[in-house]
Design a protein around this motif. Structure first.
Motif, PDB file in Angstrom:
ATOM      1  N   ILE A 159      77.200  16.274  28.025  1.00 44.76           N
ATOM      2  CA  ILE A 159      77.177  17.170  26.910  1.00 44.76           C
ATOM      3  C   ILE A 159      76.241  18.207  26.727  1.00 44.76           C
ATOM      4  O   ILE A 159      76.666  19.398  26.324  1.00 44.76           O
ATOM      5  CB  ILE A 159      76.712  16.021  25.554  1.00 44.76           C
ATOM      6  CG1 ILE A 159      77.870  15.128  25.394  1.00 44.76           C
ATOM      7  CG2 ILE A 159      76.691  16.767  24.221  1.00 44.76           C
ATOM      8  CD1 ILE A 159      77.514  13.655  24.603  1.00 44.76           C
ATOM      9  N   LYS A 160      74.941  18.008  26.987  1.00 41.72           N
ATOM     10  CA  LYS A 160      74.275  19.116  27.054  1.00 41.72           C
ATOM     11  C   LYS A 160      72.965  19.054  27.864  1.00 41.72           C
ATOM     12  O   LYS A 160      72.503  17.591  28.085  1.00 41.72           O
ATOM     13  CB  LYS A 160      73.772  19.378  25.631  1.00 41.72           C
ATOM     14  CG  LYS A 160      72.535  20.766  25.557  1.00 41.72           C
ATOM     15  CD  LYS A 160      72.874  21.229  23.818  1.00 41.72           C
ATOM     16  CE  LYS A 160      74.374  21.949  23.621  1.00 41.72           C
ATOM     17  NZ  LYS A 160      74.131  23.241  22.892  1.00 41.72           N
ATOM     18  N   ILE A 161      72.122  20.042  28.429  1.00 41.64           N
ATOM     19  CA  ILE A 161      70.935  19.988  28.983  1.00 41.64           C
ATOM     20  C   ILE A 161      69.834  20.946  28.441  1.00 41.64           C
ATOM     21  O   ILE A 161      70.364  21.755  27.917  1.00 41.64           O
ATOM     22  CB  ILE A 161      71.172  20.200  30.753  1.00 41.64           C
ATOM     23  CG1 ILE A 161      71.955  19.734  31.383  1.00 41.64           C
ATOM     24  CG2 ILE A 161      69.664  20.310  31.268  1.00 41.64           C
ATOM     25  CD1 ILE A 161      72.293  20.094  32.859  1.00 41.64           C
ATOM     26  N   THR A 162      68.758  20.042  28.157  1.00 36.26           N
ATOM     27  CA  THR A 162      67.588  21.122  27.711  1.00 36.26           C
ATOM     28  C   THR A 162      66.430  20.913  28.616  1.00 36.26           C
ATOM     29  O   THR A 162      66.694  20.006  29.616  1.00 36.26           O
ATOM     30  CB  THR A 162      67.245  20.410  26.339  1.00 36.26           C
ATOM     31  OG1 THR A 162      66.179  19.304  26.330  1.00 36.26           O
ATOM     32  CG2 THR A 162      68.475  20.368  25.211  1.00 36.26           C
ATOM     33  N   PRO A 163      65.420  21.428  28.399  1.00 38.33           N
ATOM     34  CA  PRO A 163      64.270  21.560  29.551  1.00 38.33           C
ATOM     35  C   PRO A 163      63.823  19.909  29.493  1.00 38.33           C
ATOM     36  O   PRO A 163      63.157  19.648  30.601  1.00 38.33           O
ATOM     37  CB  PRO A 163      63.248  22.217  29.012  1.00 38.33           C
ATOM     38  CG  PRO A 163      63.784  23.397  28.096  1.00 38.33           C
ATOM     39  CD  PRO A 163      64.973  22.671  27.410  1.00 38.33           C
ATOM     40  N   THR A 164      63.818  19.070  28.526  1.00 37.85           N
ATOM     41  CA  THR A 164      63.327  18.097  28.566  1.00 37.85           C
ATOM     42  C   THR A 164      64.469  16.531  28.371  1.00 37.85           C
ATOM     43  O   THR A 164      64.254  15.626  28.232  1.00 37.85           O
ATOM     44  CB  THR A 164      62.148  17.670  27.438  1.00 37.85           C
ATOM     45  OG1 THR A 164      62.926  17.930  26.172  1.00 37.85           O
ATOM     46  CG2 THR A 164      61.104  18.468  27.790  1.00 37.85           C
ATOM     47  N   GLN A 165      65.477  17.015  28.372  1.00 37.68           N
ATOM     48  CA  GLN A 165      66.635  16.108  28.186  1.00 37.68           C
ATOM     49  C   GLN A 165      67.963  16.439  28.937  1.00 37.68           C
ATOM     50  O   GLN A 165      68.359  17.570  29.054  1.00 37.68           O
ATOM     51  CB  GLN A 165      67.208  16.122  26.461  1.00 37.68           C
ATOM     52  CG  GLN A 165      66.202  15.311  25.701  1.00 37.68           C
ATOM     53  CD  GLN A 165      66.742  15.221  24.414  1.00 37.68           C
ATOM     54  OE1 GLN A 165      67.302  16.003  23.771  1.00 37.68           O
ATOM     55  NE2 GLN A 165      66.797  13.969  23.621  1.00 37.68           N
ATOM     56  N   VAL A 166      68.601  15.246  29.324  1.00 31.97           N
ATOM     57  CA  VAL A 166      69.990  15.500  29.966  1.00 31.97           C
ATOM     58  C   VAL A 166      70.944  14.524  29.076  1.00 31.97           C
ATOM     59  O   VAL A 166      70.712  13.379  29.123  1.00 31.97           O
ATOM     60  CB  VAL A 166      70.044  15.121  31.567  1.00 31.97           C
ATOM     61  CG1 VAL A 166      71.334  15.345  31.850  1.00 31.97           C
ATOM     62  CG2 VAL A 166      69.029  15.764  32.427  1.00 31.97           C
TER      63      VAL A 166
END
Length: 162
Positions: A117-124
């Motif tokens: 769905i989405k990648i952030t600097p602290t979440q996959v």
């Protein structure tokens, strides 16, 4: 009454998780393994009344791979083999489950797939499973699991790097 309380509790968990994810997913990263390499390492924690261990490799060959095991009462309850791989400019998490004697839960050519769905600097965030970096030595994994009533529960695994 007990059923109603459980239903309200699960509903509040879902709302809380959705709100938390919506707040944190504003800084989206490109879906590349390099952007999630913080998952690699030997991780240990507790879940389902036992000890858990998850070992993730560094990205190589277009994928990352992991093994998982759950130990209850000094015996392995089950294993998983997991991979995250780059497919068509995105990532997909795939896994297979095995009993303690390595008899597979899924059929020979079947995998359980979680599209990105989405990648952030602290979440996959995959559909049905997400990874959250708490620090360099701690992460949370959230998994959607169907309970006995057929409803989805969000199970949190808290891991520390060993």
């Amino acid at each position: 009454m007990k059923y109603l309380f459980r239903l309200l509790f699960l509903f509040s968990l879902t709302i809380s998780a959705q709100t938390e994810n919506e707040i944190k997913i504003t800084d989206s990263l490109t879906p590349k393994l390099e952007n999630i390499k913080w998952i690699s390492g030997n991780w240990k924690g507790e879940a389902f009344g036992g000890q858990t261990e998850e070992n993730w490799s560094e990205p190589s060959g277009g994928s990352m791979m992991a093994t998982f095991k759950l130990i209850n009462d000094n015996q392995v309850s089950f294993y998983e083999i997991e991979i995250i791989r780059e497919i068509e400019n995105s990532l997909v998490l795939q896994l297979k489950h095995f009993d303690n004697d390595l008899k597979g839960w899924e059929t020979k050519n079947e995998t359980v797939d979680f599209p990105l769905i989405k990648i952030t600097p602290t979440q996959v965030i995959f559909e049905g499973m997400s990874f959250e970096k708490v620090s360099d030595n701690e992460m949370n994994v959230y998994v959607d699991i169907k309970n006995d009533e057929g409803q989805i529960e969000i199970i949190k695994f808290n891991y520390k790097k060993s």
